[in-house]
Design a protein around this motif. Structure first.
Motif, PDB file in Angstrom:
ATOM      1  N   ARG A  49       0.870  -1.176   0.000  1.00 14.86           N
ATOM      2  CA  ARG A  49       0.000   0.000   0.000  1.00 14.86           C
ATOM      3  C   ARG A  49       0.906   1.224   0.000  1.00 14.86           C
ATOM      4  O   ARG A  49       1.884   1.279   0.735  1.00 14.86           O
ATOM      5  N   PHE A  50       0.566   2.176  -0.820  1.00 17.53           N
ATOM      6  CA  PHE A  50       1.313   3.432  -0.825  1.00 17.53           C
ATOM      7  C   PHE A  50       0.527   4.479  -0.049  1.00 17.53           C
ATOM      8  O   PHE A  50      -0.700   4.521  -0.108  1.00 17.53           O
ATOM      9  N   ILE A  51       1.279   5.301   0.668  1.00 18.79           N
ATOM     10  CA  ILE A  51       0.676   6.447   1.337  1.00 18.79           C
ATOM     11  C   ILE A  51       1.371   7.669   0.739  1.00 18.79           C
ATOM     12  O   ILE A  51       2.580   7.641   0.518  1.00 18.79           O
ATOM     13  N   PHE A  52       0.602   8.710   0.475  1.00 16.92           N
ATOM     14  CA  PHE A  52       1.190   9.852  -0.204  1.00 16.92           C
ATOM     15  C   PHE A  52       1.228  11.061   0.711  1.00 16.92           C
ATOM     16  O   PHE A  52       0.253  11.364   1.386  1.00 16.92           O
ATOM     17  N   LEU A  53       2.390  11.684   0.739  1.00 22.40           N
ATOM     18  CA  LEU A  53       2.495  12.959   1.447  1.00 22.40           C
ATOM     19  C   LEU A  53       2.992  13.955   0.413  1.00 22.40           C
ATOM     20  O   LEU A  53       4.034  13.752  -0.204  1.00 22.40           O
ATOM     21  N   THR A  54       2.245  15.001   0.222  1.00 19.98           N
ATOM     22  CA  THR A  54       2.677  15.966  -0.782  1.00 19.98           C
ATOM     23  C   THR A  54       2.570  17.370  -0.220  1.00 19.98           C
ATOM     24  O   THR A  54       1.773  17.620   0.689  1.00 19.98           O
ATOM     25  N   THR A  55       3.400  18.251  -0.740  1.00 23.62           N
ATOM     26  CA  THR A  55       3.301  19.643  -0.294  1.00 23.62           C
ATOM     27  C   THR A  55       1.976  20.226  -0.764  1.00 23.62           C
ATOM     28  O   THR A  55       1.419  21.101  -0.121  1.00 23.62           O
ATOM     29  N   ALA A  56       1.463  19.697  -1.889  1.00 25.86           N
ATOM     30  CA  ALA A  56       0.128  20.058  -2.363  1.00 25.86           C
ATOM     31  C   ALA A  56      -0.172  19.138  -3.535  1.00 25.86           C
ATOM     32  O   ALA A  56       0.744  18.642  -4.181  1.00 25.86           O
ATOM     33  N   VAL A  57      -1.448  18.903  -3.761  1.00 25.72           N
ATOM     34  CA  VAL A  57      -1.785  18.163  -4.977  1.00 25.72           C
ATOM     35  C   VAL A  57      -1.688  19.150  -6.135  1.00 25.72           C
ATOM     36  O   VAL A  57      -2.152  20.282  -6.032  1.00 25.72           O
ATOM     37  N   THR A  58      -1.050  18.709  -7.204  1.00 28.94           N
ATOM     38  CA  THR A  58      -0.827  19.660  -8.281  1.00 28.94           C
ATOM     39  C   THR A  58      -1.261  19.056  -9.613  1.00 28.94           C
ATOM     40  O   THR A  58      -1.651  17.890  -9.679  1.00 28.94           O
ATOM     41  N   ASN A  59      -1.207  19.854 -10.662  1.00 24.32           N
ATOM     42  CA  ASN A  59      -1.388  19.374 -12.030  1.00 24.32           C
ATOM     43  C   ASN A  59      -0.676  20.350 -12.952  1.00 24.32           C
ATOM     44  O   ASN A  59      -0.060  21.321 -12.493  1.00 24.32           O
ATOM     45  N   SER A  60      -0.753  20.097 -14.242  1.00 20.27           N
ATOM     46  CA  SER A  60       0.055  20.911 -15.148  1.00 20.27           C
ATOM     47  C   SER A  60      -0.328  22.383 -15.057  1.00 20.27           C
ATOM     48  O   SER A  60       0.534  23.257 -15.031  1.00 20.27           O
ATOM     49  N   ALA A  61      -1.626  22.650 -14.973  1.00 20.37           N
ATOM     50  CA  ALA A  61      -2.053  24.047 -14.956  1.00 20.37           C
ATOM     51  C   ALA A  61      -1.509  24.758 -13.715  1.00 20.37           C
ATOM     52  O   ALA A  61      -1.042  25.896 -13.792  1.00 20.37           O
ATOM     53  N   ARG A  62      -1.555  24.081 -12.584  1.00 20.81           N
ATOM     54  CA  ARG A  62      -1.070  24.734 -11.366  1.00 20.81           C
ATOM     55  C   ARG A  62       0.423  25.024 -11.469  1.00 20.81           C
ATOM     56  O   ARG A  62       0.894  26.081 -11.040  1.00 20.81           O
ATOM     57  N   LEU A  63       1.163  24.074 -12.033  1.00 28.42           N
ATOM     58  CA  LEU A  63       2.599  24.296 -12.179  1.00 28.42           C
ATOM     59  C   LEU A  63       2.862  25.506 -13.070  1.00 28.42           C
ATOM     60  O   LEU A  63       3.709  26.348 -12.762  1.00 28.42           O
ATOM     61  N   MET A  64       2.132  25.586 -14.174  1.00 31.07           N
ATOM     62  CA  MET A  64       2.365  26.680 -15.107  1.00 31.07           C
ATOM     63  C   MET A  64       1.946  28.012 -14.501  1.00 31.07           C
ATOM     64  O   MET A  64       2.629  29.020 -14.652  1.00 31.07           O
ATOM     65  N   GLU A  65       0.835  27.988 -13.787  1.00 30.31           N
ATOM     66  CA  GLU A  65       0.385  29.231 -13.153  1.00 30.31           C
ATOM     67  C   GLU A  65       1.401  29.723 -12.136  1.00 30.31           C
ATOM     68  O   GLU A  65       1.621  30.919 -11.978  1.00 30.31           O
ATOM     69  N   ALA A  66       2.020  28.758 -11.442  1.00 27.17           N
ATOM     70  CA  ALA A  66       3.017  29.142 -10.441  1.00 27.17           C
ATOM     71  C   ALA A  66       4.195  29.851 -11.086  1.00 27.17           C
ATOM     72  O   ALA A  66       4.852  30.677 -10.468  1.00 27.17           O
ATOM     73  N   MET A  67       4.451  29.535 -12.340  1.00 26.70           N
ATOM     74  CA  MET A  67       5.600  30.123 -13.025  1.00 26.70           C
ATOM     75  C   MET A  67       5.221  31.397 -13.772  1.00 26.70           C
ATOM     76  O   MET A  67       6.089  32.133 -14.224  1.00 26.70           O
ATOM     77  N   SER A  68       3.931  31.612 -13.971  1.00 27.57           N
ATOM     78  CA  SER A  68       3.498  32.735 -14.797  1.00 27.57           C
ATOM     79  C   SER A  68       3.578  34.051 -14.054  1.00 27.57           C
ATOM     80  O   SER A  68       3.338  34.112 -12.849  1.00 27.57           O
ATOM     81  N   GLU A  69       3.916  35.068 -14.813  1.00 31.82           N
ATOM     82  CA  GLU A  69       3.878  36.413 -14.242  1.00 31.82           C
ATOM     83  C   GLU A  69       2.639  37.080 -14.804  1.00 31.82           C
ATOM     84  O   GLU A  69       2.490  37.224 -16.012  1.00 31.82           O
ATOM     85  N   VAL A  70       1.771  37.426 -13.929  1.00 32.68           N
ATOM     86  CA  VAL A  70       0.572  38.093 -14.422  1.00 32.68           C
ATOM     87  C   VAL A  70       0.639  39.538 -13.967  1.00 32.68           C
ATOM     88  O   VAL A  70       1.143  39.831 -12.889  1.00 32.68           O
ATOM     89  N   LYS A  71       0.133  40.392 -14.826  1.00 35.21           N
ATOM     90  CA  LYS A  71       0.184  41.817 -14.502  1.00 35.21           C
ATOM     91  C   LYS A  71      -0.538  42.090 -13.183  1.00 35.21           C
ATOM     92  O   LYS A  71      -1.583  41.528 -12.916  1.00 35.21           O
ATOM     93  N   ALA A  72       0.055  42.956 -12.409  1.00 41.41           N
ATOM     94  CA  ALA A  72      -0.545  43.253 -11.108  1.00 41.41           C
ATOM     95  C   ALA A  72      -1.859  44.007 -11.290  1.00 41.41           C
ATOM     96  O   ALA A  72      -2.010  44.756 -12.216  1.00 41.41           O
TER      97      ALA A  72
END
Lengths: 579, 851
Positions: A556-579
């Motif tokens: 059995r695997f148990i998962f510990l993650t800093t957060a559940v993520t996906n591609s969109a979240r990763l890209m948003e984290a890298m994006s610079e959006v105008k303030a």
């Protein structure tokens, strides 16, 4: 359909204890402020808080009103204000003259096998800004787990952050020597993995149900808001998605192509159960109403929700576009028709399909191809800026620094630099190497790794998605998630032995470690429990893949993650959006 | 054994009181106790005497001496009193001596006469002086209450967390006549720090808010004043002594009378204290006069005739109320007076036939090798009381002071246990352990006369006892006790060693090296020892070098940081903070450093600490943007500088000129960073911004901050085709994009005519399938069909399917002999309508296979 666990699969430890612990501590903190008080909560702590202590519990401890923390001075009529925030500079500017107490809440059990630290910013903070402040939090979370569930006899890890977190954690354990000593380990293995070891998997479109729901509707803190198009009413509905939802539990790990069939079968069964009441006498009917009806109704409700969700997903995804998209992704993973894929991406950008999606495809191309060739690198970026706005120049700078979107460098000169870099890296005092070097160090060798680890399964005939034969089923049989493959291989060998080449290709020669303690006390049951720690987030596809692996092997695997993520979240984290 | 009960005195029918000697005191007092201020701490604590108080001495030429003794009279400290006149002395629960001065200052001393701190009971006192003061203990800690010359009370319920509370005024003011000797303290405090005050024949209760008159129920008439009051140790009971020689005893709540007694002595007693045992029904008050001691009790059966006991005092004595009795000390002796506990009474009462008594007898006979042992034993067993007998003996042993008697009782218990099958051993083992510990601390040299009850029953835990030993610097004994009781190291030995080390660093005559080495040798890596705490103590004593040496032994780098900062070793603190991995700590040190160093040095320090640098950058991003720029400048990091200015052009600048200027700076930086792409892109953006501005001026509408693509689209949608094309040329928009863009925009406008014109302007670089798709998106099948015919052969099938012409699609697919296309068409065949087509395809397939 949903695969049952092998009968000898080990029981999972009870993680609800973590929730109780967090709640008790929160109550303790609230009681430190006797009398009525207003509680100000940071937006991204609201959902976790809700999972731990609901409003009535807060009211019981004299919380008068609840507010969201906003970046402006707090207005309240109450004399006592209590703030619940993550330690971030931008918040604290508005919260002055306070006494601080720490709510050591770090682990939220989202499901029976999934613990989340609910730290989505970990990804950007660490992998982009080089900010190590959350690593300590990770170490403390691991320490908490080992005090509650006993020591971990076998530890493995890969990645710079994994290593740092592991070392900090070890220090904590040493300081508080004796607390865990003599405890029987409940979980036999722990595996720490940095997200940047495998960006590819996280960037792929998800096609298992839970991943698809996350990609489409965004699962937030274990629950999802189904809009009117799903609920087929005029109201949105917040639905908890976990093992307690029996319908969901059976389809969450399924390839989407199977889900609809399963649901309709289920609907028929349900109808049959309803129909049974026709031939009943009064006594049987009474029994039926008092015992079964409620359960059936509940199941009915869930069923119609998931069918609604499926329809909505189908509407969005089964169009031509989606097929093309998946086809392109698979081509990128397998490394053929690169030109065609590049034109596809270009068209994607030209048509302004979606800024995040375009970015994702560019990154996927870059990582699988070990960087873009200079011409494409320039032209795609130019096109992107023209389509989505010039401020994304900063986004590209971020992506380059994180190693997600890079330019191919001429081959030979690099290795020399690389060896220099790795020397720098070994020097502990050097800490974080400079940005320029790090982007070089994060060169991807995906193609070679893929070959070594056999990530692209050879397909003879149709891949039967109903009866998966390997973890590749989570990507329609086209690709075995790299992260999961590494975990599988290491667990099989109980070490990194024989994986030297892979580790080198991952640029992790100094950050792959194993640590086994001679632990005779570990029961065979515990040795089949594996805690996988994803630093920087993990996707539902990875979770599904490892759940599959666990079922195959009786683990059995148990998962510990800093957060559940996906591609969109990763890209948003890298994006610079105008303030 | 006949004489064993010789010091037992019956009080009424049901209880005995005994008085036995704890120590004979040879403390060599020069003065009479009556001439001193006396304070004795409860739980067998130390005794403080302040000789020569001011009120006796007319001329204060001689400085008084403050002496502190252990309960056995061993001198602990002696110091000349150099401060102002003292009104009252008292011990806090932590065994700190509180000396309340006439001016309201309270001086706090340690057990060894070491000055700790001082605080004041308020400014108001300065003028009015303190008339009287009392140290009391509540659940919040130890408090101080004072009575000022203005007849007001002020109190603080916890001296550790000083909050002064002024009690309400007593009606009629001036009611406490100042000429009454202060010794006749006529006020008392209860459990929640309310004050009961006697004024003439009246009693008042003062709480936080009000002062109310109260009357004890059943008080005999004719009282014109109260001479003494006493509240019991547990604050449950109250006793009042009136000028008629009458004693009223009742509950502290004044709701119930327990009994009354007339002793016919009108002289005011020197002291009156309660003497009762927890869980006993007996309640008694001990009243002391100059040469007389009287125990007055309330025997439940005969409330009308309370009993009393008289003792004669040979010397000037002082009473100390305890939880389970009263300690009485004088020049020569220190005695304990208490009610004989039940178990002891059962066993030792003359002619007792209690099982315990028989067992003790049996064991004695057994030692004499007499067969009587067997007889006694049988007698107990026949009654089935052996278990009870053993329990009685164990319990009674706990109440005995003399080790010999403890031993014979335990021996009897052990003897009885032999004849029992399943007697749980815990109580016996614990009693043996407890008695060993108690006997050790009762020793004359240690002088802590604890009774078993005080030690065992929640009042004083082993932890507190160890603390008391540590306070007395009796480290070896404390460690022996820990080891004997096998306490976990962290709670036991380590803690004591840490205390020892803190004491050790205060020894100024030993060199830093020696102290550090001695401490490390003793402590080593003992778990739970905090070297940083010890170092902090060393620093507190002004020994910075020693502190640094000690810190080196601290394994947790994080713990070293706060002290290093305090000692101004900030750079060292920074590396330690980084080592600890705790970013909060790093931030703390950074902010310290920032204030401490000049900017250049600060930046240099950061350069060598990449982790700190990245944290500081984060901080600057939110707090000090300008500093961030300086940081990049210093590192010649032009790439980041460029990004910085780009960000500024969006966030900080509002005016278009400002934004363009920021972008220009950014472009320059990018050139310096050899990032031509970024530089060019930035220059393009500058151009676009200016142009958008012009468009807004000339055409109106919103153009600023649109992407290039959106700008062109907006122009087309607004019908400015010429402008759009000009823009596309100026910015070299690739053909493909332009076609997509125009196609989408024209379809959005539903300008089918223009679209058709556009499609024919030249050969489409994106093919004609997109035309079909987009027309279908706008639900215009008619237009879509037009373009479907122009779609190239590769995408023809797709196009035909899009416009819904399944039959023709099938034909094309068959013509192409393309398997994939055939299946695609087949998947579009629905129900009856396309039945024929489906058949056609199947046939074509079959044919293809034949070949």
């Amino acid at each position: 359909m949903a695969f049952p666990h092998r009968p000898d699969a080990p029981e999972l430890p009870d993680f609800s204890m973590l929730k109780r612990l967090a709640r008790d501590q929160l109550i303790y903190l609230l009681e430190q402020l006797p009398g009525k008080k207003d509680l100000f909560i940071e937006a991204d702590l609201m959902s976790p808080l809700d999972r731990i202590a609901n409003v009535s519990i807060l009211k019981q401890h004299e919380v008068d009103k609840l507010y969201k923390v906003e970046n402006k001075p707090a207005l309240s009529s109450n004399e006592q204000l209590c703030f619940l925030v993550r330690p971030r500079i931008k918040n604290m500017r508005y919260i002055a003259n306070v006494s601080c107490d720490e709510w050591a809440f770090s682990l939220l059990p989202l499901d029976v096998d999934l613990l989340s630290m609910e730290l989505p910013e970990f990804f950007r903070d660490y992998f982009l800004e080089g900010d190590q402040r959350w690593i300590n939090t990770v170490a403390q979370a691991l320490h908490l787990l080992s005090t509650l569930y006993g020591p971990f006899p076998n530890c493995y890890g890969i990645g710079r952050c994994a290593k740092m977190a592991y070392e900090l954690w070890r220090n904590l354990e040493e300081e508080e020597d004796g607390e865990t000593k003599g405890r029987r380990p409940e979980i036999g293995h722990i595996f720490l993995l940095d997200r940047d070891v495998d960006f590819v998997t996280a960037l792929c479109s998800q096609v298992v149900y839970e991943g698809l729901v996350d990609d489409t509707f965004r699962i937030k803190c274990g629950s999802v808001d189904f809009g009117p198009e799903v609920t087929s009413s005029d109201k949105s509905l917040k639905v908890l998605l976990n093992a307690e939802d029996k319908v969901f539990n059976e389809i969450r790990n399924e390839h989407f192509s199977n889900v609809f069939g399963f649901l309709s079968q289920k609907a028929r069964n349900l109808q049959a159960q309803y129909d049974r009441r026709r031939g009943m006498d009064i006594k049987q009917m009474k029994n039926f109403v008092s015992q079964e009806l409620k359960g059936l109704k509940q199941e009915h409700r869930l069923l119609s929700l998931h069918i609604g969700a499926c329809e909505s997903i189908m509407k969005k995804k089964t169009k031509q576009d989606f097929q093309e998209l998946i086809k392109t992704e698979h081509a990128l993973l397998e490394g053929f028709n690169i030109r065609e894929s590049t034109s596809y991406i270009e068209e994607h950008i030209d048509r302004q399909v979606s800024p995040i999606e375009s970015l994702r495809l560019m990154c996927l191309l870059s990582i699988t191809e070990n960087g873009l060739i200079p011409k494409d690198y320039r032209s795609l970026k130019t096109q992107y800026l023209q389509s989505y706005g010039p401020e994304h120049l900063l986004t590209f700078s971020n992506l380059r620094r994180a190693g997600l979107l890079t330019e191919q460098a001429p081959g030979d000169t690099l290795t020399a630099v690389e060896s220099k870099v790795s020397k720098l890296v070994t020097d502990k005092a050097a800490g974080k190497i400079t940005d320029a070097f790090s982007s070089l160090a994060k060169r991807s060798n995906f193609r070679a790794i893929s070959k070594k680890l056999n990530l692209i399964p050879r397909v003879d005939g149709e891949y039967d998605l109903k009866v998966p034969r390997d973890m590749a089923y989570v990507f329609s049989g086209a690709y075995v998630p790299l992260s999961c493959r590494i975990i599988e291989q290491v667990l099989e060998r109980r070490s990194w032995q024989g994986l030297d080449e892979v580790v080198r290709l991952l640029n992790c020669s100094d950050f792959a470690f194993t640590d086994m303690t001679k632990e005779d006390k570990a029961s065979s049951e515990s040795l089949r429990l594996i805690l996988v720690v994803f630093l920087g987030g993990c996707t539902f596809s990875e979770i599904s893949a490892l759940r599959f692996l666990g079922r195959e092997k009786g683990h059995r695997f148990i998962f510990l993650t800093t957060a559940v993520t996906n591609s969109a979240r990763l890209m948003e984290a890298m994006s610079e959006v105008k303030a | 054994m006949d004489c064993y009960t010789a010091n037992w005195n019956p009080l009424g029918d049901s209880a005995f009181y005994r008085k036995y000697e704890l120590y004979s005191m040879d403390w060599d007092l020069k003065e009479e106790l009556r001439d001193c201020l006396v304070a004795a701490a409860p739980y067998g604590g130390p005794i403080a005497l302040l000789r020569n108080p001011w009120r006796k001495e007319k001329a204060a030429s001689v400085r008084p001496v403050l002496d502190i003794y252990s309960a056995s009279g061993m001198p602990l400290a002696s110091l000349l009193w150099k401060s102002g006149p003292v009104v009252s002395l008292g011990w806090s629960a932590e065994e700190e001596l509180l000396c309340v001065q006439e001016d309201g200052a309270v001086l706090v001393y340690g057990l060894h006469g070491d000055f700790r701190r001082h605080f004041s009971m308020g400014n108001e006192v300065l003028q009015n002086r303190v008339l009287d003061a009392r140290i009391f203990h509540t659940e919040f800690g130890s408090g101080v209450a004072i009575l000022t010359g203005a007849h007001r009370f002020t109190l603080s319920a916890n001296v550790g967390d000083l909050k002064l509370r002024r009690m309400p005024e007593v009606p009629g003011n001036q009611v406490v006549p100042t000429d009454v000797p202060l010794k006749q303290k006529r006020w008392a405090l209860d459990r929640v720090a309310h004050i009961l005050l006697a004024v003439g024949p009246d009693l008042y209760l003062l709480d936080h808010a009000a002062c109310s008159a109260v009357t004890p129920p059943g008080l005999a008439p004719g009282v014109s004043s109260f001479l003494q009051m006493a509240v019991s140790f547990t604050y449950r009971h109250l006793a009042l002594f009136t000028d008629t020689g009458y004693i009223w005893m009742g509950t502290a709540s004044l709701k119930e009378k327990l009994c009354e007694f007339n002793c016919n002595i009108r002289a005011p007693p020197k002291q009156m204290v309660w003497c009762s045992r927890p869980r006993s029904k007996e309640r008694a008050v001990v009243v002391a006069w100059e040469r007389r001691l009287m125990v007055v009790g309330d025997a439940p059966e005969s409330i009308q005739y309370p009993w009393r006991l008289r003792f004669v005092l040979d010397e000037d004595s002082y009473l100390v109320p305890e939880l389970d009795g009263v300690r009485i000390f004088s020049r020569s002796t220190h005695e304990f007076l208490h009610e004989v506990p039940a178990a002891s009474e059962e066993i030792f009462k003359i002619a007792s036939m209690a099982p315990g008594a028989l067992l003790l007898e049996a064991q004695k006979e057994y030692e004499k090798e007499s067969q009587k042992a067997d007889e006694y034993l049988r007698e107990i067993q026949e009654l089935g009381q052996l278990t009870q007998a053993v329990q009685q003996c164990i319990e009674a042993a706990g109440h005995e002071h003399q080790p010999d008697m403890q031993k014979s009782l335990l021996r009897a218990a052990s003897f009885g246990k032999c004849f029992l099958d399943r007697f749980p051993p815990d109580s016996f083992v614990h009693m043996c352990q407890d008695l060993r510990v108690l006997n050790a601390v009762r020793d004359y040299h240690i002088g802590i006369p604890l009774t078993y009850r005080k030690y065992r029953y929640k009042q004083l835990t082993i932890q507190v006892l160890l603390d008391r030993l540590v306070l007395r610097r009796l480290y070896p004994l404390a460690i022996q006790i820990c080891e004997y009781l096998r306490l976990p190291e962290v709670q036991g030995v380590s803690r004591i060693l840490a205390h020892w080390a803190c004491y050790k660093v205060q020894q100024k005559d030993v060199s830093d090296e020696d102290v550090a080495r001695a401490i490390n040798q003793k402590l080593g890596d003992t778990p739970g020892v905090s070297y940083s705490d010890i170092a902090a103590r060393a620093y507190g004593c002004g020994r910075t070098e020693l502190a640094i040496k000690l810190l080196e032994y601290e394994p947790r780098s994080g713990e070293q940081v706060p002290l290093l900062l305090k000692m101004k070793r900030s750079k060292l603190a920074l590396s330690k903070a980084i080592e600890s991995g705790d970013t909060d700590l790093v931030f703390t040190v950074l902010l310290h450093l920032k204030n401490e160093l000049n900017r250049g040095d600060f930046f240099m320090t950061l350069r060598n600490q990449p982790m700190a640098l990245s944290l500081y950058r984060q901080f600057c991003k939110h707090q000090e943007l300008e500093t961030l720029k300086d940081l990049y400048n210093q590192d010649d990091n032009h790439q980041e500088l460029g990004s910085f200015h780009i960000r500024a052009s969006y966030a900080a600048e509002e005016r278009i000129e400002g934004r363009v200027a920021a972008l220009q700076t950014a472009a320059d930086a990018f050139y310096k960073a050899k990032n031509e792409f970024a530089a060019k892109a930035t220059e393009d953006q500058m151009r676009l911004l200016r142009l958008q501005r012009r468009l807004e001026d000339e055409l109106g509408g919103q153009f600023l901050d649109l992407s290039l693509h959106d700008t062109v689209t907006t122009l087309i949608l607004g019908g400015h085709n010429k402008r759009a094309e000009q823009l596309a040329r100026d910015f070299r928009i690739p053909d493909k994009r332009l076609w997509w863009l125009k196609l989408t925009a024209l379809a959005d406008l539903e300008d089918w005519e223009e679209l058709e014109k556009f499609s024919k302007s030249k050969k489409s670089p994106i093919g004609y399938l997109p035309f079909v798709e987009i027309c279908m998106k706008q639900h215009n099948k008619y237009e879509a069909k037009k373009y479907a015919s122009r779609v190239g052969p590769e995408q023809k099938v797709k196009a035909l399917l899009l416009v819904g012409d399944v039959a023709q699609a099938a034909d094309v697919a068959i013509e192409h002999r393309n398997e994939a296309e055939l299946s695609l068409v087949l998947s579009h065949c629905t129900g009856a309508t396309d039945g024929a087509t489906a058949d056609k395809i199947q046939r074509a397939r079959a044919q293809a296979q034949k070949k």
